[in-house]
Design a protein around this motif. Structure first.
Motif, PDB file in Angstrom:
ATOM      1  N   SER D  10       0.857  -1.181   0.000  1.00 49.87           N
ATOM      2  CA  SER D  10       0.000   0.000   0.000  1.00 49.87           C
ATOM      3  C   SER D  10       0.891   1.228   0.000  1.00 49.87           C
ATOM      4  CB  SER D  10      -0.871   0.008   1.254  1.00 49.87           C
ATOM      5  OG  SER D  10      -0.053   0.237   2.392  1.00 49.87           O
ATOM      6  N   ASP D  65      -2.971   6.997  12.355  1.00 49.36           N
ATOM      7  CA  ASP D  65      -3.572   8.325  12.402  1.00 49.36           C
ATOM      8  C   ASP D  65      -4.710   8.367  13.417  1.00 49.36           C
ATOM      9  OD1 ASP D  65      -1.914   8.878  10.325  1.00 49.36           O
ATOM     10  OD2 ASP D  65      -3.491   8.821   8.783  1.00 49.36           O
ATOM     11  N   THR D  82     -18.920   0.628   1.621  1.00 52.82           N
ATOM     12  CA  THR D  82     -18.837   0.450   3.073  1.00 52.82           C
ATOM     13  C   THR D  82     -20.082  -0.229   3.641  1.00 52.82           C
ATOM     14  OG1 THR D  82     -19.890   2.566   3.626  1.00 52.82           O
ATOM     15  CG2 THR D  82     -17.498   2.595   3.275  1.00 52.82           C
ATOM     16  N   GLU D 194     -10.884  -1.616  11.426  1.00 50.78           N
ATOM     17  CA  GLU D 194     -10.916  -0.326  10.758  1.00 50.78           C
ATOM     18  C   GLU D 194     -12.360   0.127  10.698  1.00 50.78           C
ATOM     19  OE1 GLU D 194      -6.983  -0.984   7.934  1.00 50.78           O
ATOM     20  OE2 GLU D 194      -8.965  -1.010   7.028  1.00 50.78           O
ATOM     21  N   TRP D 196     -15.109   3.243   9.410  1.00 48.62           N
ATOM     22  CA  TRP D 196     -15.300   4.324   8.456  1.00 48.62           C
ATOM     23  C   TRP D 196     -15.882   5.559   9.149  1.00 48.62           C
ATOM     24  CZ3 TRP D 196     -13.786   4.772   3.466  1.00 48.62           C
ATOM     25  CH2 TRP D 196     -14.238   5.908   2.774  1.00 48.62           C
ATOM     26  N   ASP D 199     -14.303  10.476   5.637  1.00 45.15           N
ATOM     27  CA  ASP D 199     -14.107   9.999   4.263  1.00 45.15           C
ATOM     28  C   ASP D 199     -13.046   8.917   4.148  1.00 45.15           C
ATOM     29  OD1 ASP D 199     -11.935  11.445   4.933  1.00 45.15           O
ATOM     30  OD2 ASP D 199     -12.049  12.859   3.259  1.00 45.15           O
ATOM     31  N   ARG D 200     -12.799   8.194   5.259  1.00 40.38           N
ATOM     32  CA  ARG D 200     -11.767   7.151   5.185  1.00 40.38           C
ATOM     33  C   ARG D 200     -11.916   6.145   6.319  1.00 40.38           C
ATOM     34  NH1 ARG D 200      -6.218   9.063   7.952  1.00 40.38           N
ATOM     35  NH2 ARG D 200      -6.352   6.841   8.415  1.00 40.38           N
ATOM     36  N   TRP D 201     -11.168   5.062   6.199  1.00 35.69           N
ATOM     37  CA  TRP D 201     -11.081   4.052   7.249  1.00 35.69           C
ATOM     38  C   TRP D 201     -10.032   4.481   8.270  1.00 35.69           C
ATOM     39  CZ3 TRP D 201     -14.636   0.365   7.348  1.00 35.69           C
ATOM     40  CH2 TRP D 201     -15.247  -0.042   6.160  1.00 35.69           C
ATOM     41  N   TRP D 202     -10.354   4.289   9.547  1.00 35.12           N
ATOM     42  CA  TRP D 202      -9.435   4.592  10.640  1.00 35.12           C
ATOM     43  C   TRP D 202      -9.147   3.316  11.419  1.00 35.12           C
ATOM     44  CZ3 TRP D 202      -7.846   9.699  11.194  1.00 35.12           C
ATOM     45  CH2 TRP D 202      -8.586  10.646  10.458  1.00 35.12           C
TER      46      TRP D 202
END
Lengths: 251, 251, 251, 251
Positions: D10, D65, D82, D194, D196, D199-202
Motif C-alpha cells: 500500500s 492516524d 462500506t 478499521e 469508516w 471519508d476514510r477508514w481509521w
C-alpha cells in the motif's frame, strides 16, 4: 406416557367428579414429582388410543391477590426452599439476561411494583404469535425475536426476576376465559408465574397482565421443561388434543 | 453465601471430625436442598473473610461397583424419582444432542455397556483443558469445541444418556488422587455422573474413565447449576480457594 | 433505504419496461454490491411513502439445467472465486453442522446426485411454516426445530454442501407459480441455491425440490443477510408489501 | 491449503525480499479474494511438509492516524462499498448485540470519540486469556464470558459499531512489539479493526487500546472467518507454527 393434567388441590381449589376415561382401557398410576405436582403414568397399547380427564374445580370467585407493598427479601431472608428459583434452568436464563435485567430494572425500588414493571415490560416487548417458538426456544431467544406464546412471556419475566435474586417459578394450568375473553383461539393450557415477595408466593401473568379469576394450577417448576402436559416415550403420534375449561354456573 | 462442601453421609461414607472455621467468626445455618444435598448459608461481614471446612471421610477401600450385565429399564419400569433425570436442564441438552445420541449409540444393545460406550466416546472426543469453558458453556457447545473440564465431560455424557431415556444425574464431590495420579494440577472439586440401570444408580466417570477409590459425594443434581460449591450474592471477590483431599493412612 | 428488487440481466434473462415509481417522488441511485448484485439507495421523506418497481423479464421457456453426472471438484480444482462459498456465514453454519453433514452424506459418491440427496433430505426433514423462523434463526436452529420457510430450507442445504467442501451460494429472486402451483399463499420473494459442480454453478431448490420455469435472480450472496429486499435505517414502519410475479403470455 | 500470510502492499507498506520456501518444494499459486486480499493456494504432498514465508516490510515510523473530530456519516452519506460492513456476519452480531449497543453508546455524540468509547468499554469489559474461546465463539458469547483473545476483542467492538450503523471491518496482520511490549507470550498474528468515519477508514485496536507502530495488514474482511492464516482441506495435522515479527533496525 406421563400426564400432568390434574389440578393441584389446595386451600383455594377443591376438585369434584374427577374422572379418567380411556379407550381402550388404560391403567394409570399416580405419583408426585420432585416439586410436589400430581402426575400419572400409563402405558398405551399399540394402535389408536384416546384418553381424557374431567373434573370440576371449585375456585374462589376472586382474582388473584395483589399487594403492591409486598417487599422483596434480601437474599439471607429467603426461605431455603425458594433458593432453587433464582438459578438458571433450561429455558430461563438469568445468567444470559442479567446485564439487561440490571440495566432495565436494577435502578427501581425493590418490591412488588418492580415485578409489575418487569411484567409490563415483557407484555409490551413481546407480541403473542402461535407457532413463533419451539421446544428449543429459550427466554434469551424470545427477548431478541420479540415473538412468543404464554410460555415464552412467562419464561422471559422469570429470567429477569431471577437475575435480580427474586425467586420466580413457572406455573402451568387452566385459565378459562370467564368474563375476560382475551384470546380468539380455542382454550389451551396457560402459563404464568409465581414470585416470592415478603412471606409468600404471588401470582403474576405477563401474558395477560391483568388479574384473572379461575386460575387452576396443574404444576409448578423451574420452567416449561418441568411441567409438560404429556411426556411420551416411543414416539406415539398425537392426532388431536382438546382442552376445555368452562365456567359451570349456578353450582 | 451458600456453600456446598459437606460430604453426604451414607452407607458408604461416614464423617468424623467435621469442623467449620472462619475469621471473623461467621454463623452458618444448615439446610437440605430439593435434591437432598446438605448446604449451609452464611452472611459475610464487610471486609475480608476466610472460611474453611475440614472433615475426615471414611471410605471403603474399593473402587466403585461395576456390573456389565446391569440392564437399562424400559421407560415404564423407571422409578418415579428417576424420571426427572431424563429431562433437559441448563447445561445438559438431550433435546439438542438427541440426533447425535441416537445415531452414535442408538444401534447398540441397551445396558451398562452402552453407557460405557458413551463414556468412552466422550473421553476420547474431548480434550481436558483448564479455562476452555465458562459459566455459559453447555454440553452442545462442548460437543463442538471438543475442549472442557470434568464438569463438561460429565454433562456431555449425561446429555447422551438422557437422550436415550437413561436417567443420568450430575455428581459433584472430592476425588483424591490415591494411587492413580491423573492430573498434574492441584486437586480441585471433581464431577462425575450416576446412571440408573437395573434397580440402582451406578457411578460412571467419563473424565477419568477408570474405576477410582475415594469418591466422596457432596451433591447431586441435574447439572452443575444445581450443585455449586459456593453461590454468592452481592458480588464478593474471591481471593483464593484451596481444596485439599488427601489419604489419611494408618487409621 | 437500500432496495434489492431488480433482476440481474444475464444470458438467460433480459429486462424490458423497467419502471420505478414512488409517491412522493424519491430519487434512487443505483450501485453494485460486492457480489455484483444491482442495488438502489434512496432517502425517504418524513411521512408516508409508496414505492414500486415493475419490469418484464424475458425468461427461457425451460426449467433449470440438470446434469446428474456433473462432478464435484477436488478442493484444488475449485476456482478461486468459489472458495468464499465454502466458508461459514451468518446463517449458514457448516462448522456447526459438519458432523451431521459427514455422517449423513460423507459416505455417498461425490457429485450432482449427492447434492440432490442433500436437497431431498432437507425437503423431507423440514416442514414449511410461515412465521416459524425469524431474523436470528440459523441453519442449525432450523435443523433442530424442523420448521422454516424457503430461506431456511436453502440455508440448511447450503450448510451441508459447504461442510463437504462443495461451494454453495444463496440466491434470492422471483419464482412465479406458472403451471406448478405449489403454495396457496400469495407470491413472495423466493430463495434457492446455486452449487458449483464441474465447471459451473447449478440451480437447486430444496424447498420446492422440482425443476421450475421462470426463476428470475435478484441477488446472490453467502446467505440471506447479504441479499435483503429492503434494508432500512431510522426505523421506518412498513405498512404493506406486495410482490407480484405473473406470466405474461403471448408476448 | 490456502495461506493468507503476505502483507498487502500500500501507500504505507512496501515489501522487500519476499521469499517462500518449502520442504519438499511446493508450488504456490497466488490469487486475490473478494475483499482484495492476497492469498496463495498450494497442494501439500503426503507426509511431513514445512512451509515458510519471509519478507521485510517497510513501515512508516509513526503510529496510526488519529482524528478525534472525524465525524460519523449519516447512512445516506456512506459510500456504497462500506455498506457491507454494517451487516451481521458469522462472528460479529450487531443484530444480537443491538439493544446493548444502543443502551450503552446510543446516547453519545456520534463520531470518532464514540468509537473510542466502544473500544475503551470492550478493552475494560474483556480479559485477555489464551484458550478461552474457540472456532464457534461469537461476539455475543464473548460479551457474556468476558474472556477472549485479540480476535474476540475486535469482533465485539465491530459488532457494537455496526449496530450503530458505523461500518467496521476486521483486520488481521503482524503487529511487532516495538518499544511497547504488551504481551509476554510469543508474537502471534494480531487482529484489530478499521472503522469508516468522515471519508476514510481509521484504525482502532480494542485489544491494545493504544496507538502502535508497525501494523502490517495481511487481510481485511467481515470477521475472522474471512481472513484465516491457513485454511486446510483433508485434515492435515499442524505440528508447529511460528510467527516472527521483529524490527530490523538501521536499514
Amino acid at each position: 406416557m406421563i400426564f400432568q393434567v390434574q389440578p393441584i388441590e389446595s386451600r383455594r381449589i377443591a376438585l369434584e367428579g374427577e374422572r379418567w376415561s380411556s379407550d381402550p382401557a388404560i391403567d394409570v398410576r399416580g405419583y408426585t414429582d420432585l416439586y410436589g405436582n400430581p402426575c400419572v403414568r400409563a402405558v398405551l397399547q399399540a394402535g389408536r388410543s384416546s384418553f381424557s380427564y374431567d373434573a370440576v374445580a371449585m375456585c374462589p370467585d376472586a382474582t388473584e391477590d395483589v399487594d403492591e407493598e409486598a417487599p422483596e427479601c434480601l437474599p439471607d431472608a429467603l426461605p431455603d426452599a425458594t433458593l432453587l428459583y433464582i438459578l438458571p434452568s433450561r429455558y430461563c436464563l438469568p445468567d444470559v439476561l442479567g446485564n439487561e435485567a440490571w440495566s432495565r430494572f436494577g435502578g427501581m425500588a425493590p418490591g412488588y411494583r418492580r415485578v409489575q414493571a418487569i411484567c409490563q415490560h415483557v407484555h409490551d416487548h413481546l407480541t403473542f404469535q402461535y407457532g413463533s417458538t419451539n421446544a428449543w426456544t429459550t427466554a434469551a431467544d424470545v427477548n431478541m425475536s420479540r415473538l412468543g406464546v404464554c410460555r415464552d412471556f412467562t419464561q422471559l419475566a422469570i429470567s429477569f426476576c431471577r437475575a435480580l435474586n427474586i425467586p420466580a417459578r413457572y406455573v402451568f394450568g387452566y385459565l378459562p376465559d370467564l368474563d375476560v375473553p382475551v384470546d380468539p383461539n380455542p382454550m389451551d393450557f396457560a402459563a404464568w408465574m409465581e414470585v416470592w415477595l415478603g412471606d409468600r408466593w404471588w401470582t403474576f401473568d405477563p401474558r395477560n397482565n391483568i388479574p384473572r379469576k379461575g386460575r387452576v394450577v396443574i404444576g409448578r417448576g423451574r420452567d416449561a421443561s418441568d411441567v409438560a402436559m404429556a411426556t411420551t416415550f416411543g414416539g406415539p403420534y398425537l392426532e388431536t388434543m382438546v382442552v376445555r375449561s368452562e365456567e359451570e354456573l349456578g353450582s
